[in-house]
Design a protein around this motif. Structure first.
Motif, PDB file in Angstrom:
ATOM      1  N   LEU A 189       1.868 -10.726 119.313  1.00 26.72           N
ATOM      2  CA  LEU A 189       1.817  -9.435 118.640  1.00 26.72           C
ATOM      3  C   LEU A 189       0.364  -9.090 118.391  1.00 26.72           C
ATOM      4  O   LEU A 189      -0.406  -9.951 117.926  1.00 26.72           O
ATOM      5  N   SER A 190      -0.035  -7.863 118.668  1.00 29.45           N
ATOM      6  CA  SER A 190      -1.447  -7.502 118.486  1.00 29.45           C
ATOM      7  C   SER A 190      -1.597  -6.038 118.136  1.00 29.45           C
ATOM      8  O   SER A 190      -0.703  -5.215 118.394  1.00 29.45           O
ATOM      9  N   ALA A 191      -2.739  -5.730 117.537  1.00 32.53           N
ATOM     10  CA  ALA A 191      -3.077  -4.348 117.191  1.00 32.53           C
ATOM     11  C   ALA A 191      -4.582  -4.185 117.281  1.00 32.53           C
ATOM     12  O   ALA A 191      -5.336  -5.121 117.004  1.00 32.53           O
ATOM     13  N   SER A 192      -5.027  -3.008 117.675  1.00 29.84           N
ATOM     14  CA  SER A 192      -6.461  -2.709 117.702  1.00 29.84           C
ATOM     15  C   SER A 192      -6.674  -1.248 117.329  1.00 29.84           C
ATOM     16  O   SER A 192      -5.773  -0.413 117.464  1.00 29.84           O
ATOM     17  N   ARG A 193      -7.876  -0.956 116.845  1.00 29.19           N
ATOM     18  CA  ARG A 193      -8.198   0.387 116.377  1.00 29.19           C
ATOM     19  C   ARG A 193      -9.641   0.698 116.721  1.00 29.19           C
ATOM     20  O   ARG A 193     -10.543  -0.130 116.544  1.00 29.19           O
ATOM     21  N   THR A 194      -9.888   1.916 117.219  1.00 30.23           N
ATOM     22  CA  THR A 194     -11.234   2.395 117.531  1.00 30.23           C
ATOM     23  C   THR A 194     -11.438   3.759 116.889  1.00 30.23           C
ATOM     24  O   THR A 194     -10.569   4.641 117.013  1.00 30.23           O
ATOM     25  N   ASP A 195     -12.555   3.948 116.199  1.00 34.74           N
ATOM     26  CA  ASP A 195     -12.965   5.232 115.637  1.00 34.74           C
ATOM     27  C   ASP A 195     -14.422   5.467 115.994  1.00 34.74           C
ATOM     28  O   ASP A 195     -15.253   4.560 115.845  1.00 34.74           O
ATOM     29  N   THR A 196     -14.749   6.669 116.413  1.00 30.90           N
ATOM     30  CA  THR A 196     -16.144   6.986 116.730  1.00 30.90           C
ATOM     31  C   THR A 196     -16.405   8.477 116.560  1.00 30.90           C
ATOM     32  O   THR A 196     -15.503   9.302 116.769  1.00 30.90           O
ATOM     33  N   ASP A 197     -17.631   8.803 116.171  1.00 25.84           N
ATOM     34  CA  ASP A 197     -18.045  10.208 116.148  1.00 25.84           C
ATOM     35  C   ASP A 197     -18.300  10.723 117.554  1.00 25.84           C
ATOM     36  O   ASP A 197     -18.318  11.934 117.787  1.00 25.84           O
ATOM     37  N   GLY A 198     -18.552   9.786 118.498  1.00 23.75           N
ATOM     38  CA  GLY A 198     -18.713  10.158 119.891  1.00 23.75           C
ATOM     39  C   GLY A 198     -19.971  10.954 120.173  1.00 23.75           C
ATOM     40  O   GLY A 198     -20.915  11.014 119.378  1.00 23.75           O
ATOM     41  N   ILE A 199     -19.977  11.560 121.352  1.00 28.03           N
ATOM     42  CA  ILE A 199     -21.063  12.439 121.781  1.00 28.03           C
ATOM     43  C   ILE A 199     -20.447  13.788 122.140  1.00 28.03           C
ATOM     44  O   ILE A 199     -19.223  13.938 122.161  1.00 28.03           O
ATOM     45  N   SER A 200     -21.281  14.752 122.432  1.00 26.28           N
ATOM     46  CA  SER A 200     -20.764  16.021 122.928  1.00 26.28           C
ATOM     47  C   SER A 200     -20.203  15.816 124.329  1.00 26.28           C
ATOM     48  O   SER A 200     -20.885  15.284 125.205  1.00 26.28           O
ATOM     49  N   LYS A 201     -18.940  16.214 124.557  1.00 24.73           N
ATOM     50  CA  LYS A 201     -18.364  16.094 125.897  1.00 24.73           C
ATOM     51  C   LYS A 201     -19.174  16.942 126.885  1.00 24.73           C
ATOM     52  O   LYS A 201     -19.525  16.497 127.966  1.00 24.73           O
ATOM     53  N   ASP A 252     -21.697   5.909 115.205  1.00 25.57           N
ATOM     54  CA  ASP A 252     -20.807   5.558 114.097  1.00 25.57           C
ATOM     55  C   ASP A 252     -19.459   5.048 114.625  1.00 25.57           C
ATOM     56  O   ASP A 252     -18.390   5.442 114.162  1.00 25.57           O
ATOM     57  N   THR A 253     -19.537   4.151 115.607  1.00 30.24           N
ATOM     58  CA  THR A 253     -18.337   3.584 116.210  1.00 30.24           C
ATOM     59  C   THR A 253     -17.905   2.340 115.439  1.00 30.24           C
ATOM     60  O   THR A 253     -18.711   1.469 115.129  1.00 30.24           O
ATOM     61  N   ARG A 254     -16.618   2.264 115.148  1.00 28.66           N
ATOM     62  CA  ARG A 254     -16.025   1.118 114.473  1.00 28.66           C
ATOM     63  C   ARG A 254     -14.785   0.693 115.260  1.00 28.66           C
ATOM     64  O   ARG A 254     -13.950   1.525 115.602  1.00 28.66           O
ATOM     65  N   ARG A 255     -14.672  -0.617 115.484  1.00 26.87           N
ATOM     66  CA  ARG A 255     -13.553  -1.121 116.275  1.00 26.87           C
ATOM     67  C   ARG A 255     -13.130  -2.480 115.727  1.00 26.87           C
ATOM     68  O   ARG A 255     -13.969  -3.287 115.335  1.00 26.87           O
ATOM     69  N   GLY A 256     -11.825  -2.705 115.692  1.00 27.53           N
ATOM     70  CA  GLY A 256     -11.333  -3.985 115.212  1.00 27.53           C
ATOM     71  C   GLY A 256      -9.929  -4.237 115.697  1.00 27.53           C
ATOM     72  O   GLY A 256      -9.246  -3.340 116.207  1.00 27.53           O
ATOM     73  N   GLY A 257      -9.505  -5.483 115.556  1.00 31.58           N
ATOM     74  CA  GLY A 257      -8.165  -5.815 116.006  1.00 31.58           C
ATOM     75  C   GLY A 257      -7.759  -7.208 115.592  1.00 31.58           C
ATOM     76  O   GLY A 257      -8.579  -8.009 115.117  1.00 31.58           O
ATOM     77  N   ALA A 258      -6.490  -7.492 115.779  1.00 36.37           N
ATOM     78  CA  ALA A 258      -5.949  -8.804 115.440  1.00 36.37           C
ATOM     79  C   ALA A 258      -4.770  -9.093 116.345  1.00 36.37           C
ATOM     80  O   ALA A 258      -4.092  -8.176 116.841  1.00 36.37           O
TER      81      ALA A 258
END
Length: 610
Positions: free
Chosen positions: A195-207, A176-182
């Motif tokens: 000028l720039s911005a980026s964002r990452t969200d993820t449920d990841g895995i168990s460390k 469930d990884t989502r990533r975007g930027g401009a």
């Protein structure tokens, strides 16, 4: 005597080269000697720089979400991460400790002053903001002062482009990884900006490794903002500003005594804010023969950990820098760089400062030969003065051959944590801590085909580090030493107009003073790449990465091999589809004992250029 031993070790390695077959590799090498290495302070071409340098281009970086994964492709560089997706990530160069790697972002040191060893955590570097990375291997304190004991990672953020333009991208992937930027960029005769911005969200895995019964996913989220701009002033002067900000939240697992790696599921989280930036003024004098640059830089980091929602740990560190460098072109054969810098470091209410003076001289007695020498003196307010030297030679007798050699020294002042921490009934920390010191030599040969279709490189090295600071019965003391020696191979060749092959290999023999293998330094590592770029809209690559067996603090970690795929398709001049498949054959492996890694996974996205 130390220098003789290092030279003898390197010479013995060099004598084995005729028996070693070079790998082929993957990138058209035409014009490679025009690449400028900014990290040498003299802005030398690759063929003029006598040290071993690995350069990771924007093309390679664009194929990875996180910079740490791109760094792992460089020969002699070891990456260890605690479970991926925001887990603490360290980088070792030729066996030196991760805290002995100096990290620069646009010329400003960003190592964490509040960390016990003062190292840098690479986990939160988003590749979308980075234009290029230079990895200078071996001791480089003459160039950059304290902390550059094993090498330097010089990170250069993206610069503005001509005209006015913008880019947008978005992608989704496994876990469930989502990533975007401009980004928006512009330039004209007055100045430029990006000028720039980026964002990452993820449920990841168990460390903690799922194979050990750890089923709780550990999520990660990160926001990165970047700005870079410049103003062209009268008399060819220029004012530049760079800023990089990251806000990240990471879930991680707990210390569980007796579990593999002493790690298991737990409700731990960490929130980290990082900021770095600088303002620089460049003023040429005497018809451009003397370039003057003034830099004011700043970096800070604030970390807060939570257990079950309650704050359990916090730390804050800051570094501020003032630097002047003058670069004098004496004549067509001689260049002198000189300067001074002062850095102040603060962590949790304590602070230190260090003042450095340096000089570097480049001589080209003939067009094919470049000699470089340097000297630096750093005066630490607590540990006194330290002088380091550096010498390098690069000889290109013909366009297809460059022979190079370098020698350098490094030092690392004790961190604020090491000078103040104590426990276990002791009443005071060690009062006689001394800086760690290192000395290294490097000899190499770079070969290029006459038509520019391929290249090959061989480097052998040896390094000795003394006065290593280690925790010992309640406090930190200078009680350790380490040696490393090895060989690095790299090659690339374009088989056809659309297919290229490349690879790297490194053998590192790293031991402590008692002859024991250093932990987390695999003796063998390699990468292979097949690049596909036919005429038309499609391009892609197949990457194989191998890391051999290594020792960790509580036991051995098995070697592993994984295969990744990259692809991109241009729908139009402004629209691109891209995707990545990681760990194609679902290899089950660990980078650190007890910590898991992602299995078969992937992502797909779209990029718009306006």
């Amino acid at each position: 005597m130390k220098r003789l031993l290092l030279l003898a070790s390197t010479a013995s390695l060099l004598s084995t080269l005729p028996a070693i077959a070079l790998p082929a590799c993957a990138q058209d090498d035409a014009g490679k000697d025009e690449i400028i290495v900014e990290g040498t302070r003299l802005d030398q071409r690759v063929t003029e720089n006598g040290s071993s340098v690995a350069i990771i281009t924007e093309e390679i970086l664009s194929q990875y979400t996180f910079v740490v994964d791109a760094l792992a492709t460089a020969p002699g560089v070891t990456v260890n991460q605690n479970g991926g997706y925001g887990g603490a990530a360290s980088v070792r160069i030729r066996g030196a400790g991760s805290e002995q790697t100096l990290v620069l972002i646009d010329g400003v040191a960003v190592n964490d002053p509040s960390a016990p060893g003062g190292g840098y955590d690479f986990a939160r570097l988003d590749s979308d903001q980075i234009a290029r990375i230079e990895i200078l291997k071996g001791p480089q304190s003459t160039l950059w002062g304290t902390d550059a004991i094993g090498g330097v990672v010089n990170i250069i953020t993206k610069r503005p482009q001509d005209g006015l333009g913008a880019t947008l991208f978005g992608e989704v992937g496994s876990f469930d990884t989502r990533r975007g930027g401009a980004a928006v960029t512009g330039a004209n005769e007055t100045g430029d900006f990006r000028l720039s911005a980026s964002r990452t969200d993820t449920d990841g895995i168990s460390k903690a490794d799922e194979d050990n019964g750890n089923t709780e996913d550990d999520g990660y989220e990160m926001t990165t903002l970047a700005a870079r701009g410049g103003l062209n002033l009268p008399a060819a002067a220029r004012l530049d500003v760079t800023l990089l900000y990251t806000d990240a939240g990471t879930e991680f697992d707990s210390f569980v005594f007796g579990a593999e790696g002493n790690v298991g599921d737990g409700g731990e989280t960490s929130e980290t804010e990082e900021f770095s930036g600088n303002v620089s003024l460049s003023v040429p004098l005497f018809d451009g023969k003397l370039e003057n640059q003034l830099v004011a830089g700043f970096a800070d980091i604030e970390r807060v950990n939570f257990t079950a929602g309650a704050e359990s740990f916090s730390a804050k560190g800051e570094r501020s820098l003032l630097r002047y460098q003058g670069t004098l072109t004496i004549d067509a054969k001689s260049t002198l760089a000189f300067g001074a810098e002062q850095e102040e470091t603060r962590a949790d209410g304590d602070e230190t400062s260090i003042t450095g003076l340096f000089a570097l001289y480049e001589l080209k007695p003939i067009d094919s030969l470049t000699l470089t020498a340097g000297l630096r003196n750093d005066d630490h307010d607590r540990f006194g003065a330290e002088t380091t030297g550096r010498a390098a030679v690069a000889w290109t007798p013909r366009e297809t051959v460059t022979m190079r050699a370098s020698w350098g020294q490094g030092f690392k002042a004790p961190t604020l944590f090491q000078t103040t921490f104590l426990c276990c009934g002791l009443t005071e920390p060690a009062m006689d801590l001394a800086p760690e010191t290192s000395e290294g030599v490097d000899i190499g040969v770079d070969l290029r085909t006459p038509g520019g279709r391929g290249s090959a490189s061989v480097s052998v090295f040896a390094q000795d580090t003394e006065n290593l600071i280690t925790f010992n019965i309640g406090r930190y003391e200078n009680i350790a030493e380490a040696t490393s020696r090895g060989i690095e191979l790299a090659g690339e060749y374009r088989l056809t107009g659309w297919l290229s092959l490349g690879g790297t290999y490194a053998y590192i023999e790293a031991e402590d003073g008692d002859g024991n293998e250093l932990i987390r330094v695999p003796p063998h590592s390699a990468t292979l790449r097949a690049g596909i770029d036919p005429e038309g809209p499609f391009s892609g690559s197949v990457d194989l990465r191998h890391t051999g067996e290594q020792m960790d603090s509580t036991g051995p970690v098995d070697g592993w091999t994984r295969v990744d795929l990259n692809g991109a398709y241009d729908l139009s001049e402004t629209l691109e589809l891209y995707g990545r498949v990681e760990n194609l054959f679902d290899a089950d492996y660990q980078q650190l004992l007890g910590y898991g890694t992602p299995g078969l996974s992937g992502s797909a996205g779209i990029r718009v250029r306006l």
